[in-house]
Write a protein that holds these residues in place. Structure first.
Motif, PDB file in Angstrom:
ATOM      1  N   UNK A   1      26.585  26.053  18.705  1.00 42.95           N
ATOM      2  CA  UNK A   1      28.087  26.451  19.248  1.00 42.95           C
ATOM      3  C   UNK A   1      28.566  27.546  18.144  1.00 42.95           C
ATOM      4  N   UNK A   2      28.005  27.355  16.730  1.00 45.25           N
ATOM      5  CA  UNK A   2      28.679  28.374  15.721  1.00 45.25           C
ATOM      6  C   UNK A   2      28.769  29.828  16.339  1.00 45.25           C
ATOM      7  N   UNK A   3      27.768  30.367  16.976  1.00 41.25           N
ATOM      8  CA  UNK A   3      28.071  31.834  17.033  1.00 41.25           C
ATOM      9  C   UNK A   3      29.110  32.082  18.146  1.00 41.25           C
ATOM     10  N   UNK A   4      29.571  31.184  18.858  1.00 40.62           N
ATOM     11  CA  UNK A   4      30.598  31.259  19.994  1.00 40.62           C
ATOM     12  C   UNK A   4      31.890  30.775  19.611  1.00 40.62           C
ATOM     13  N   UNK A   5      32.035  29.573  18.836  1.00 40.12           N
ATOM     14  CA  UNK A   5      33.227  29.154  18.240  1.00 40.12           C
ATOM     15  C   UNK A   5      33.492  29.305  17.004  1.00 40.12           C
ATOM     16  N   UNK A   6      32.616  29.616  16.202  1.00 43.15           N
ATOM     17  CA  UNK A   6      32.655  29.897  14.848  1.00 43.15           C
ATOM     18  C   UNK A   6      32.458  28.449  14.096  1.00 43.15           C
TER      19      UNK A   6
ATOM     20  N   UNK B   1      22.595  30.166   9.848  1.00 39.01           N
ATOM     21  CA  UNK B   1      22.909  31.294  10.456  1.00 39.01           C
ATOM     22  C   UNK B   1      21.874  31.661  11.775  1.00 39.01           C
ATOM     23  N   UNK B   2      22.403  32.137  12.706  1.00 40.27           N
ATOM     24  CA  UNK B   2      21.586  32.735  13.651  1.00 40.27           C
ATOM     25  C   UNK B   2      21.681  34.545  13.367  1.00 40.27           C
ATOM     26  N   UNK B   3      20.475  34.853  12.795  1.00 44.83           N
ATOM     27  CA  UNK B   3      20.474  36.192  12.524  1.00 44.83           C
ATOM     28  C   UNK B   3      19.689  37.203  13.162  1.00 44.83           C
ATOM     29  N   UNK B   4      20.298  38.310  13.102  1.00 45.35           N
ATOM     30  CA  UNK B   4      19.946  39.569  13.794  1.00 45.35           C
ATOM     31  C   UNK B   4      20.213  40.813  13.090  1.00 45.35           C
TER      32      UNK B   4
ATOM     33  N   UNK C   1      20.472  53.191   9.576  1.00 49.67           N
ATOM     34  CA  UNK C   1      21.814  52.557   9.625  1.00 49.67           C
ATOM     35  C   UNK C   1      21.095  51.014  10.318  1.00 49.67           C
ATOM     36  N   UNK C   2      21.340  50.110   9.687  1.00 45.62           N
ATOM     37  CA  UNK C   2      21.271  48.620  10.015  1.00 45.62           C
ATOM     38  C   UNK C   2      22.512  47.654  10.046  1.00 45.62           C
ATOM     39  N   UNK C   3      22.536  47.232  11.136  1.00 53.82           N
ATOM     40  CA  UNK C   3      23.811  45.965  11.190  1.00 53.82           C
ATOM     41  C   UNK C   3      23.178  44.347  11.058  1.00 53.82           C
ATOM     42  N   UNK C   4      23.701  43.907   9.952  1.00 54.55           N
ATOM     43  CA  UNK C   4      23.306  42.285   9.946  1.00 54.55           C
ATOM     44  C   UNK C   4      24.363  41.601  10.763  1.00 54.55           C
ATOM     45  N   UNK C   5      23.999  40.885  11.691  1.00 50.28           N
ATOM     46  CA  UNK C   5      24.595  40.220  12.984  1.00 50.28           C
ATOM     47  C   UNK C   5      24.362  38.712  12.527  1.00 50.28           C
ATOM     48  N   UNK C   6      25.532  37.936  11.935  1.00 51.62           N
ATOM     49  CA  UNK C   6      25.241  36.565  11.661  1.00 51.62           C
ATOM     50  C   UNK C   6      25.967  35.646  12.830  1.00 51.62           C
TER      51      UNK C   6
ATOM     52  N   UNK D   1      24.520  33.792  -2.930  1.00 54.25           N
ATOM     53  CA  UNK D   1      24.489  33.969  -1.506  1.00 54.25           C
ATOM     54  C   UNK D   1      23.847  32.476  -0.990  1.00 54.25           C
ATOM     55  N   UNK D   2      24.523  31.756  -0.328  1.00 51.91           N
ATOM     56  CA  UNK D   2      24.283  30.405  -0.035  1.00 51.91           C
ATOM     57  C   UNK D   2      22.775  30.315   0.758  1.00 51.91           C
ATOM     58  N   UNK D   3      22.742  31.390   1.642  1.00 51.13           N
ATOM     59  CA  UNK D   3      21.695  31.251   2.642  1.00 51.13           C
ATOM     60  C   UNK D   3      20.383  32.003   2.129  1.00 51.13           C
ATOM     61  N   UNK D   4      19.531  31.157   1.772  1.00 47.70           N
ATOM     62  CA  UNK D   4      18.237  31.962   1.431  1.00 47.70           C
ATOM     63  C   UNK D   4      17.661  32.739   2.637  1.00 47.70           C
ATOM     64  N   UNK D   5      17.794  32.422   3.879  1.00 46.46           N
ATOM     65  CA  UNK D   5      17.293  33.121   4.937  1.00 46.46           C
ATOM     66  C   UNK D   5      17.946  34.555   4.849  1.00 46.46           C
ATOM     67  N   UNK D   6      18.838  34.861   4.614  1.00 44.43           N
ATOM     68  CA  UNK D   6      19.768  35.908   4.624  1.00 44.43           C
ATOM     69  C   UNK D   6      19.199  36.600   3.637  1.00 44.43           C
ATOM     70  N   UNK D   7      18.974  36.043   2.129  1.00 46.01           N
ATOM     71  CA  UNK D   7      18.289  36.921   1.087  1.00 46.01           C
ATOM     72  C   UNK D   7      16.923  37.397   1.434  1.00 46.01           C
TER      73      UNK D   7
END
Length: 509
Positions: free
Chosen positions: A49-54, A241-244, A254-259, A326-332
């Motif tokens: 639900x996080x991607x849609x409700x925060x 996160x759900x990351x793209x 150019x790249x956009x990080x979408x979480x 940065x708390x999320x090692x996946x983002x790193x």
């Protein structure tokens, strides 16, 4: 008549199907597994639900409330129905139907969120409530099957209740520390659905109960296939996160990080001086105005994302040392694998909580601290308080600067409270944003978006900052002094004891 001392306690009325194939170990396994499954569904639902409700306190409270409702409803109905129907006829359906619903959840939720958004809360509630209630009914049903004498009621009820609690603890810990760090949420739920279906088949085989498992197996398969075509899938599922990563069609590099569906960072992998987002250009304008051109800095960043600003500082101020919490090692990992982060870049990233990272820094060791941490759509509350700001002030040297990105809409209640908190900590505070957002021009309708707050114990040349903002085509203005006092109004101070950030913040315009 006075009962005879030492008489044999009455036995529970016999049911010819009672205990058929379900001894004490079998009952314990069922109760343990079903209780664990309820908590797995609850925790994973938060990620879905996080991607849609925060990822906010309200979202967490909603999911926990629905899960507890499911547990209460299932426990009550399970006990009630077990007194009316042979318990062996109930276990198979409870497990099998739960498995089918759980396996369908990822595809159904994501499709609903992308296509029929008004129904999202209803569908989300049902996907937690239905399997949660059915799985919670397993404990009273198994208890009824194991009760053979009133003399052992306390023992049976206590033992199975304890087993269920241990199962819930296991489900919570195993999901949080193991499953979510290794598997996508869709895989977790489809796998859990398949396990519940296997459990249903085993119960059916042992008790010769219902025969609906083959049909439900098709539903589980459909859930797995549906997940592959449902919208909202991630390139990477990290711990948080759900990351793209989305390529900019108008700029080759150019790249956009979408979480979680939100555009968090824009990175030009070939030109780190290119800054797309207005708030990042505003932060750069402040830093470039407050420090001598080209001067290397010792910087600390609360929140990393795509590391846009650390990369900018490394390119424009050679020799700058940026430490990022940065708390999320996946983002790193994304920063390293897709955005070209290298050890020799002068940017060191630690996978840690920002507040804990601050505590590790020496007093007066930083020229600059940048606050840009977000959990979903909200700033983590413990990075907003007076105590946190006092720690920021501690690590800055006497000419140090704190610059933070805030996001708020509507009445901007959170942004006002954060500005008030900074004013209670630092000698000089200024607010940057659209003129209508910071009270320098009349506003109509919903206001808000990004704001940048600047705090320091030394005066910053705000004329130079405004000139830099204009040069970067931000359209932003600066509020300070009486203008800022009027804008803050009676906003409360945020403290570790009282920081209702999720209630104050309005995440969307």
């Amino acid at each position: 008549m006075t009962p005879v001392t030492g008489s044999t306690p009455p036995r529970v009325a016999e049911d010819p199907s009672r205990d058929r194939g379900l001894g004490p170990p079998g009952a314990a396994v069922l109760v343990f597994g079903s209780s664990a499954a309820v908590l797995v569904v609850e925790i994973v639902a938060l990620r879905l639900l996080a991607p849609y409700l925060g990822l906010t306190l309200e979202t967490s409270t909603l999911v926990i409330g629905i899960a507890l409702t499911a547990i209460a409803l299932g426990s009550w109905l399970g006990g009630r129905v077990a007194d009316l129907v042979s318990p062996t006829r109930l276990l198979g359906p409870a497990l099998g139907i739960s498995g089918a619903v759980v396996a369908l959840t990822p595809a159904v939720l994501r499709t609903t969120a992308e296509g029929v958004r008004p129904l999202l809360l209803l569908i989300a509630a049902l996907t937690i409530l239905v399997p949660g209630a059915l799985l919670s009914a397993v404990t009273p049903i198994a208890t009824k099957l194991r009760l053979t004498s009133l003399a052992e009621t306390g023992t049976v009820v206590g033992r199975l209740s304890g087993v269920g609690t241990v199962g819930a603890i296991f489900g919570t810990v195993f999901t949080g520390f193991v499953l979510l760090s290794r598997l996508p949420v869709s895989t977790i739920l489809i796998g859990l659905g398949a396990l519940l279906l296997v459990g249903s088949a085993l119960v059916e085989w042992r008790t010769r109960g219902w025969s609906g498992t083959p049909a439900l197996a098709l539903v589980v398969v459909a859930g797995g296939l549906g997940t592959t075509v449902a919208p909202g899938a991630c390139d990477t599922e990290t711990r948080y996160h759900c990351a793209r990563v989305v390529a900019d069609p108008d700029r080759d590099s150019g790249r956009v990080l979408v979480l979680d569906g939100i555009r968090h960072s824009y990175v030009d992998v070939e030109d780190p001086t290119f800054l797309e987002f207005t708030y990042v250009r505003a932060v750069a304008a402040v830093v470039d105005s407050a420090f001598a051109e080209g001067e290397p800095l010792a910087a600390h960043h609360l929140g990393g994302g795509g590391l846009t600003l650390p990369r900018y500082l490394a390119a424009t101020r050679p020799g700058t040392r940026s430490l990022v919490s940065e708390i999320d090692d996946g983002v790193v990992r994304i920063d390293r694998e897709q955005f070209g982060l290298r050890p020799e870049s002068g940017v060191e990233v630690r996978a840690e909580d920002g507040r804990l990272g601050l505590r590790r820094l020496d007093t007066g060791s930083r020229d600059l601290v940048v606050g840009d941490a977000f959990g979903g759509v909200s700033v983590p509350w413990h990075l907003t308080t007076a105590e946190a700001m006092t720690d920021v002030r501690r690590v800055l040297d006497e000419d140090g600067l704190y610059v933070a990105n805030l996001i708020d809409h509507g009445d901007l209640a959170f942004a006002r409270a954060e500005a008030a908190t900074l004013r209670a900590t630092f000698a000089h505070v200024a607010l940057l944003g659209e003129p209508t957002d910071i009270g320098l021009a009349p506003a109509a309708g919903v206001r808000g978006g990004n704001l940048v707050v600047v705090a320091s114990d030394r005066r910053v040349d705000l004329r130079a900052v405004q000139k830099a903002l204009d040069a970067r085509n931000t359209g932003w203005r600066i509020a300070t002094g009486d203008d800022l006092t009027s804008w803050i109004g009676d906003a409360p101070l945020l403290t570790d004891d009282y920081a209702p950030v999720d209630q104050l913040l309005q995440p969307y315009g």
